[in-house]
Design an enzyme around this catalytic site. Structure first.
Site, PDB file in Angstrom:
ATOM      1  N   GLY A  12       0.838  -1.187   0.000  1.00 27.78           N
ATOM      2  CA  GLY A  12       0.000   0.000   0.000  1.00 27.78           C
ATOM      3  C   GLY A  12       0.872   1.235   0.000  1.00 27.78           C
ATOM      4  O   GLY A  12       0.611   2.204   0.716  1.00 27.78           O
ATOM      5  N   GLY A  13       1.914   1.213  -0.837  1.00 29.64           N
ATOM      6  CA  GLY A  13       2.894   2.298  -0.859  1.00 29.64           C
ATOM      7  C   GLY A  13       2.753   3.248  -2.021  1.00 29.64           C
ATOM      8  O   GLY A  13       3.670   4.028  -2.295  1.00 29.64           O
ATOM      9  N   SER A  15       0.324   5.623  -2.454  1.00 29.76           N
ATOM     10  CA  SER A  15      -0.298   6.920  -2.188  1.00 29.76           C
ATOM     11  C   SER A  15      -0.339   7.170  -0.689  1.00 29.76           C
ATOM     12  O   SER A  15      -0.095   6.260   0.122  1.00 29.76           O
ATOM     13  CB  SER A  15      -1.719   6.988  -2.764  1.00 29.76           C
ATOM     14  OG  SER A  15      -2.590   6.108  -2.075  1.00 29.76           O
ATOM     15  N   GLY A  16      -0.657   8.387  -0.312  1.00 24.85           N
ATOM     16  CA  GLY A  16      -0.887   8.737   1.078  1.00 24.85           C
ATOM     17  C   GLY A  16       0.255   8.408   2.020  1.00 24.85           C
ATOM     18  O   GLY A  16       1.423   8.667   1.738  1.00 24.85           O
ATOM     19  N   GLY A  18       1.485   5.535   2.889  1.00 21.42           N
ATOM     20  CA  GLY A  18       2.415   4.533   2.372  1.00 21.42           C
ATOM     21  C   GLY A  18       3.455   5.141   1.465  1.00 21.42           C
ATOM     22  O   GLY A  18       4.649   4.824   1.562  1.00 21.42           O
ATOM     23  N   SER A 135      -5.649   2.036  13.371  1.00 22.24           N
ATOM     24  CA  SER A 135      -6.465   3.249  13.335  1.00 22.24           C
ATOM     25  C   SER A 135      -6.995   3.526  14.730  1.00 22.24           C
ATOM     26  O   SER A 135      -7.332   2.589  15.467  1.00 22.24           O
ATOM     27  CB  SER A 135      -7.635   3.093  12.375  1.00 22.24           C
ATOM     28  OG  SER A 135      -8.533   4.192  12.478  1.00 22.24           O
ATOM     29  N   TYR A 148     -15.491  -0.866   9.876  1.00 23.21           N
ATOM     30  CA  TYR A 148     -14.063  -0.511   9.868  1.00 23.21           C
ATOM     31  C   TYR A 148     -13.439  -0.751  11.241  1.00 23.21           C
ATOM     32  O   TYR A 148     -12.339  -1.298  11.350  1.00 23.21           O
ATOM     33  CB  TYR A 148     -13.929   0.955   9.457  1.00 23.21           C
ATOM     34  CG  TYR A 148     -12.511   1.464   9.337  1.00 23.21           C
ATOM     35  CD1 TYR A 148     -11.740   1.172   8.217  1.00 23.21           C
ATOM     36  CD2 TYR A 148     -11.957   2.275  10.331  1.00 23.21           C
ATOM     37  CE1 TYR A 148     -10.445   1.655   8.093  1.00 23.21           C
ATOM     38  CE2 TYR A 148     -10.674   2.754  10.218  1.00 23.21           C
ATOM     39  CZ  TYR A 148      -9.914   2.454   9.096  1.00 23.21           C
ATOM     40  OH  TYR A 148      -8.629   2.938   8.985  1.00 23.21           O
TER      41      TYR A 148
END
Length: 249
Positions: A12-13, A15-16, A18, A135, A148
């Protein structure tokens, strides 16, 4: 250069948080491998990071995670640092939850992360470090966040168990739990209009003691700390990066 010549995989690298972490790892000497689901954003990310390798892989697809790990094994033979950051959001109150939305969220945020860890850890050894994105939503009661919260709460629980299993192998496993962070994920909430997203941001900021949202680079700094030898006596920790939102509520 805390990560000189280290092999780092950021799942998950693209965007954002990551991507911010992948850039930061590379800036400190690491060779970075990163995954994502969107080929264009993967290509854009790789273009920003000298020497990086990108892979199109949905973390919900266990075979895809295995393929990524096998490719790294063939090229580098090991993984020194693993950052599992892939995830999806989405809000729905109790009466609107569907089996499909439940399964989608859990297949990515919980099941996919667990099996990605299982696949990657076979290339890790003494001195290895794992960071997983949790989270504060797993620890707070936010209306509409049940699906979530269940996935991230489950992830927090199993990661503590896995940290205990890996400690004897000299592998540390920690979690970073962001609060409201201004990332592209916020704008991809299924079923939410632009007006609803703006309202959500306003509500989030109102509940943050620092009166602002966090930035991806601020999370990346926490990730790199936990992944580095600066945190050599820390494992099974859950570091909140939330502007005091959880502990000062």
């Amino acid at each position: 250069m805390r990560f000189q010549d280290k092999i780092v995989l950021v799942m998950g690298g693209n965007s954002g948080m990551g991507l911010a972490s992948a850039r930061a790892f590379a800036a400190e000497g690491a060779k970075v491998h990163l995954t994502g689901r969107n080929q264009q954003t993967i290509d854009d990310a790789v273009a920003q990071i000298p020497g990086a390798k990108g892979y199109s892989a949905d973390i919900a697809d266990i075979a895809a995670s295995e393929a990524v790990v096998s490719a790294i094994e063939a090229e580098d033979g090991r993984i020194d640092v693993l950052f599992i950051n892939a995830g999806v959001g989405g809000f729905a109150p109790l009466r609107d939850i569907t089996p499909d939305s439940w399964d989608l969220t859990h297949s990515i945020n919980l099941k996919g992360c667990v099996f990605a860890l299982q696949k990657a850890v076979r290339l890790m050894g003494k001195g290895g470090s794992i960071v997983v994105t949790g989270s504060i939503g797993a620890h707070a009661s936010l209306p509409g966040n049940g699906v979530y919260a269940a996935a991230k709460g489950g992830l927090y629980a199993v990661m503590k168990v896995f940290a205990g299993e890996l400690v004897s192998e000299g592998i540390r496993l920690n979690m970073v739990s962001p609060g409201p962070i201004d990332t592209p994920l916020l704008y991809r909430n299924p079923g939410m209009t632009d007006e609803a997203i703006a309202g959500l941001k306003e509500k989030m900021i109102a509940n943050v003691p620092m009166h602002r949202m966090g930035e991806s680079d601020e999370v990346a700094k926490a990730v790199l700390f936990l992944a580095s030898d600066d945190a050599s006596f820390i494992t099974a920790a859950n570091l909140y990066v939330d502007g005091g939102m959880l502990e000062l509520r």
